[in-house]
Design an enzyme around this catalytic site. Sequence first.
Site, PDB file in Angstrom:
ATOM      1  N   ARG A   1      27.321  -2.466   1.311  1.00 22.47           N
ATOM      2  CA  ARG A   1      27.630  -1.027   1.356  1.00 22.47           C
ATOM      3  C   ARG A   1      29.084  -0.796   1.775  1.00 22.47           C
ATOM      4  NH1 ARG A   1      24.840   1.572   5.443  1.00 22.47           N
ATOM      5  NH2 ARG A   1      23.978  -0.325   6.321  1.00 22.47           N
TER       6      ARG A   1
ATOM      7  N   ASP B   1      18.556  -3.746   3.795  1.00 19.77           N
ATOM      8  CA  ASP B   1      18.374  -2.306   3.932  1.00 19.77           C
ATOM      9  C   ASP B   1      17.111  -1.867   3.197  1.00 19.77           C
ATOM     10  OD1 ASP B   1      20.711  -1.949   5.403  1.00 19.77           O
ATOM     11  OD2 ASP B   1      21.936  -1.641   3.607  1.00 19.77           O
TER      12      ASP B   1
ATOM     13  N   ASP C   1      25.273   4.478   0.566  1.00 25.78           N
ATOM     14  CA  ASP C   1      24.195   4.184  -0.373  1.00 25.78           C
ATOM     15  C   ASP C   1      23.440   5.489  -0.611  1.00 25.78           C
ATOM     16  OD1 ASP C   1      22.588   4.584   1.864  1.00 25.78           O
ATOM     17  OD2 ASP C   1      21.843   2.520   1.948  1.00 25.78           O
TER      18      ASP C   1
ATOM     19  N   TYR D   1      24.339 -11.336  -4.206  1.00 28.47           N
ATOM     20  CA  TYR D   1      23.816  -9.993  -4.448  1.00 28.47           C
ATOM     21  C   TYR D   1      24.244  -9.496  -5.825  1.00 28.47           C
ATOM     22  CZ  TYR D   1      23.283  -9.718   0.676  1.00 28.47           C
ATOM     23  OH  TYR D   1      22.957  -9.941   1.990  1.00 28.47           O
TER      24      TYR D   1
END
Length: 240
Positions: free
Chosen positions: A184, A48, A90, A76
């Site tokens: 997300r 993203d 987000d 992550y």
Amino acid sequence: MNIHQGEIICIDKPYEITSFGALARVRYLLSRRLGVKRVKIGHAGTLDPLATGVLVLCTGKATKRIAELQAHTKEYVATLQLGATTPSYDMEHPVNETFETAHITREAIDNVLQQFVGEIQQVPPTYSAVKVNGDRAYDLRRKGKDVELAPKTLQIDEIEVLNFDPSLMQLTIRVVCGKGTYIRALARDIGRALNSGAYLTALRRTRVGDVRVENCLQLDTFKEWLDQQDIEMPHLEAKE
């Protein structure tokens, strides 16, 4: 380096640039260095715009390896704001709903996170590139249309709490997961499991397979790095 035969180039994607934007910058610099119109290049897994970290790029014949590289395990580090949500889960959109957080403790968080380790079902975010009857879900949402996406089966190997600040209700976790995981959406689901809400305030992809972010090239110094490489130039037929 032989760009045509195929190279794998790993970039630390900066904040607020799309994966395609990072790829386009690398392609431009490679094309200019080789003196060709357009180098063949693709990426093995989108990040993203508000996420940073490992972006794997494949050139030339190495683009045939994209599907293989996309299947590699990813790691992550994500920071979640508890007690609120946004439409995209987000910071791309402003907060649209807030929730109670007084009941959230570190013990409650530890218990909830274990629910998401292993094989799970996850509904992708509606603000995503998932296609619905040929259209991208995020395009439909931006046009004000309702979108329903089917859950997908995916694998999460590890979730580790790196930090929890109860005064700010901010939670930082490390996630090791398989292909197709939306962090997300994981934030959304963790918030719901805590009987509250959550959205991402930061996301960094720290590893893809054996590639770690500390070993990736920086986009803003890629040209300087490229200038120092010994690159095999494309073969040009001699003119009579």
